[in-house]
Design a protein around this motif. Structure first.
Motif, PDB file in Angstrom:
ATOM      1  N   PHE A 119      -3.698  -1.305  -3.315  1.00  0.00           N
ATOM      2  CA  PHE A 119      -3.905  -2.382  -2.070  1.00  0.00           C
ATOM      3  C   PHE A 119      -4.857  -3.162  -2.528  1.00  0.00           C
ATOM      4  N   THR A 120      -4.508  -4.653  -2.646  1.00  0.00           N
ATOM      5  CA  THR A 120      -5.445  -5.614  -3.098  1.00  0.00           C
ATOM      6  C   THR A 120      -6.319  -6.338  -2.272  1.00  0.00           C
ATOM      7  N   GLY A 121      -6.130  -6.147  -0.945  1.00  0.00           N
ATOM      8  CA  GLY A 121      -6.790  -6.961  -0.106  1.00  0.00           C
ATOM      9  C   GLY A 121      -6.606  -8.218  -0.239  1.00  0.00           C
ATOM     10  N   ASP A 122      -7.438  -9.078  -0.283  1.00  0.00           N
ATOM     11  CA  ASP A 122      -7.354 -10.555  -0.614  1.00  0.00           C
ATOM     12  C   ASP A 122      -7.557 -11.070  -1.973  1.00  0.00           C
ATOM     13  N   ALA A 123      -7.758 -10.031  -2.866  1.00  0.00           N
ATOM     14  CA  ALA A 123      -8.323 -10.186  -4.142  1.00  0.00           C
ATOM     15  C   ALA A 123      -6.899 -10.708  -5.117  1.00  0.00           C
ATOM     16  N   GLY A 124      -7.340 -11.577  -6.235  1.00  0.00           N
ATOM     17  CA  GLY A 124      -6.171 -12.144  -6.872  1.00  0.00           C
ATOM     18  C   GLY A 124      -6.767 -11.523  -8.489  1.00  0.00           C
ATOM     19  N   THR A 125      -6.081 -12.360  -9.296  1.00  0.00           N
ATOM     20  CA  THR A 125      -5.914 -11.919 -10.644  1.00  0.00           C
ATOM     21  C   THR A 125      -7.402 -11.834 -11.378  1.00  0.00           C
ATOM     22  N   LYS A 126      -8.331 -12.774 -11.037  1.00  0.00           N
ATOM     23  CA  LYS A 126      -9.646 -12.480 -11.505  1.00  0.00           C
ATOM     24  C   LYS A 126     -10.094 -11.112 -11.164  1.00  0.00           C
ATOM     25  N   ALA A 127     -10.124 -10.839 -10.002  1.00  0.00           N
ATOM     26  CA  ALA A 127     -10.560  -9.364  -9.562  1.00  0.00           C
ATOM     27  C   ALA A 127      -9.910  -8.332 -10.288  1.00  0.00           C
ATOM     28  N   PHE A 128      -8.694  -8.539 -10.366  1.00  0.00           N
ATOM     29  CA  PHE A 128      -7.926  -7.496 -11.339  1.00  0.00           C
ATOM     30  C   PHE A 128      -8.279  -7.454 -12.531  1.00  0.00           C
ATOM     31  N   GLU A 129      -8.724  -8.390 -13.268  1.00  0.00           N
ATOM     32  CA  GLU A 129      -9.117  -8.409 -14.456  1.00  0.00           C
ATOM     33  C   GLU A 129     -10.521  -7.603 -14.571  1.00  0.00           C
ATOM     34  N   LYS A 130     -11.342  -7.708 -13.562  1.00  0.00           N
ATOM     35  CA  LYS A 130     -12.650  -6.859 -13.401  1.00  0.00           C
ATOM     36  C   LYS A 130     -12.430  -5.418 -13.278  1.00  0.00           C
ATOM     37  N   ILE A 131     -11.361  -5.063 -12.448  1.00  0.00           N
ATOM     38  CA  ILE A 131     -11.128  -3.556 -12.140  1.00  0.00           C
ATOM     39  C   ILE A 131      -9.877  -2.921 -13.120  1.00  0.00           C
ATOM     40  N   LYS A 132      -9.164  -3.605 -13.704  1.00  0.00           N
ATOM     41  CA  LYS A 132      -8.084  -3.108 -14.270  1.00  0.00           C
ATOM     42  C   LYS A 132      -8.228  -1.819 -15.014  1.00  0.00           C
ATOM     43  N   ASN A 133      -9.118  -1.572 -15.633  1.00  0.00           N
ATOM     44  CA  ASN A 133      -9.642  -0.294 -16.603  1.00  0.00           C
ATOM     45  C   ASN A 133      -9.826   0.731 -15.882  1.00  0.00           C
ATOM     46  N   GLU A 134      -9.914   0.602 -14.255  1.00  0.00           N
ATOM     47  CA  GLU A 134     -10.423   1.682 -13.451  1.00  0.00           C
ATOM     48  C   GLU A 134      -8.795   2.126 -13.077  1.00  0.00           C
ATOM     49  N   ILE A 135      -7.835   1.502 -13.118  1.00  0.00           N
ATOM     50  CA  ILE A 135      -6.566   1.823 -12.901  1.00  0.00           C
ATOM     51  C   ILE A 135      -5.673   2.474 -14.089  1.00  0.00           C
ATOM     52  N   PRO A 136      -5.885   3.956 -14.144  1.00  0.00           N
ATOM     53  CA  PRO A 136      -5.510   4.436 -15.604  1.00  0.00           C
ATOM     54  C   PRO A 136      -4.081   4.605 -15.797  1.00  0.00           C
ATOM     55  N   HIS A 137      -2.927   4.109 -14.867  1.00  0.00           N
ATOM     56  CA  HIS A 137      -1.481   4.488 -15.142  1.00  0.00           C
ATOM     57  C   HIS A 137      -0.791   3.286 -14.412  1.00  0.00           C
ATOM     58  N   GLU A 138       0.298   3.169 -14.506  1.00  0.00           N
ATOM     59  CA  GLU A 138       1.339   2.222 -13.702  1.00  0.00           C
ATOM     60  C   GLU A 138       1.464   2.703 -12.129  1.00  0.00           C
ATOM     61  N   ILE A 139       1.766   1.858 -11.418  1.00  0.00           N
ATOM     62  CA  ILE A 139       1.920   2.220  -9.911  1.00  0.00           C
ATOM     63  C   ILE A 139       3.202   2.090  -9.253  1.00  0.00           C
ATOM     64  N   ASP A 140       3.447   2.648  -8.111  1.00  0.00           N
ATOM     65  CA  ASP A 140       4.851   2.327  -7.781  1.00  0.00           C
ATOM     66  C   ASP A 140       4.877   1.225  -6.491  1.00  0.00           C
ATOM     67  N   TYR A 141       3.851   0.813  -5.895  1.00  0.00           N
ATOM     68  CA  TYR A 141       3.661  -0.045  -4.854  1.00  0.00           C
ATOM     69  C   TYR A 141       2.488  -0.757  -5.070  1.00  0.00           C
ATOM     70  N   LEU A 142       2.936  -2.165  -4.977  1.00  0.00           N
ATOM     71  CA  LEU A 142       1.744  -3.178  -4.815  1.00  0.00           C
ATOM     72  C   LEU A 142       1.742  -3.872  -3.583  1.00  0.00           C
ATOM     73  N   LYS A 143       0.786  -3.933  -2.890  1.00  0.00           N
ATOM     74  CA  LYS A 143       0.327  -4.840  -1.650  1.00  0.00           C
ATOM     75  C   LYS A 143      -0.205  -5.992  -2.432  1.00  0.00           C
ATOM     76  N   VAL A 144       0.548  -7.190  -2.351  1.00  0.00           N
ATOM     77  CA  VAL A 144       0.195  -8.554  -2.909  1.00  0.00           C
ATOM     78  C   VAL A 144      -0.899  -8.987  -2.320  1.00  0.00           C
ATOM     79  N   GLY A 145      -1.890  -9.654  -2.949  1.00  0.00           N
ATOM     80  CA  GLY A 145      -3.153  -9.982  -2.329  1.00  0.00           C
ATOM     81  C   GLY A 145      -2.933 -11.319  -1.596  1.00  0.00           C
ATOM     82  N   HIS A 146      -3.836 -11.723  -0.895  1.00  0.00           N
ATOM     83  CA  HIS A 146      -3.888 -12.779  -0.211  1.00  0.00           C
ATOM     84  C   HIS A 146      -2.807 -13.587   0.176  1.00  0.00           C
TER      85      HIS A 146
END
Length: 176
Positions: A63-90
């Protein structure tokens, strides 16, 4: 943050046992893990939205809240695997997905929460990114509301039918 406080409050009110783990992880039980992440970007409130990675059995949702690709670049290493469901941001705005983001996450399902608006959300670029990555998506401006249920092994998607005022199951996807 206010959102994190609300999460803790909801867990406390419902009597859901949890403990705070490392790196923002909330551990509810042996099958469920919630990891709260924030990018730390100060340039906009949207990019600094609280993001949540929820794991239940084999099911993983971001669940990304209102965040976009810039935020994802900062946190992507904290997501250790693939996901099933993405709540698209903003609401599916222009910079909320990228091909690199979708390549790392490889979601099977995405939800875009939006309604009629003057900003053109969701953007054509976001819809194209999802399409090119072969991600099945649902939009609340078309479906009114979308409900996702899981037992940790399968994912059931329901959409709201205004005529009958009820949710109708649309499909079932395996989580893995």
């Amino acid at each position: 943050t206010i959102t994190a406080s609300a999460v803790f409050n909801a867990l406390d009110i419902t009597g859901t046992p949890f403990e705070v783990g490392q790196n923002g992880e909330l551990l509810k039980n042996t099958n469920t893990k919630i990891k709260l992440m924030i990018s730390g970007l100060k340039e906009s409130d949207n990019e600094n939205s609280l993001q949540s990675l929820i794991t239940y059995g084999d099911f993983d949702a971001l669940f990304t809240g209102d965040a976009g690709t810039k935020a994802f670049e900062k946190i992507k290493n904290e997501i250790p695997h693939e996901i099933d469901y993405l709540k698209v941001g903003h609401h599916g705005a222009k910079n909320t997905t990228s091909s690199q983001m979708l390549e790392k996450l490889t979601p099977k399902l995405a939800i875009i929460s939006t309604g009629a608006n003057r900003f053109g959300h969701p953007s054509k670029q976001t819809l194209e990114n999802l399409h090119l990555a072969h991600v099945k998506y649902y939009r609340t401006d078309y479906e009114h509301a979308v409900k996702v249920k899981t037992d940790g092994k399968t994912i059931k998607i329901y959409t709201y039918q205004t005529k009958g005022r009820k949710f109708i199951q649309r499909e079932t996807i395996d989580a893995d």
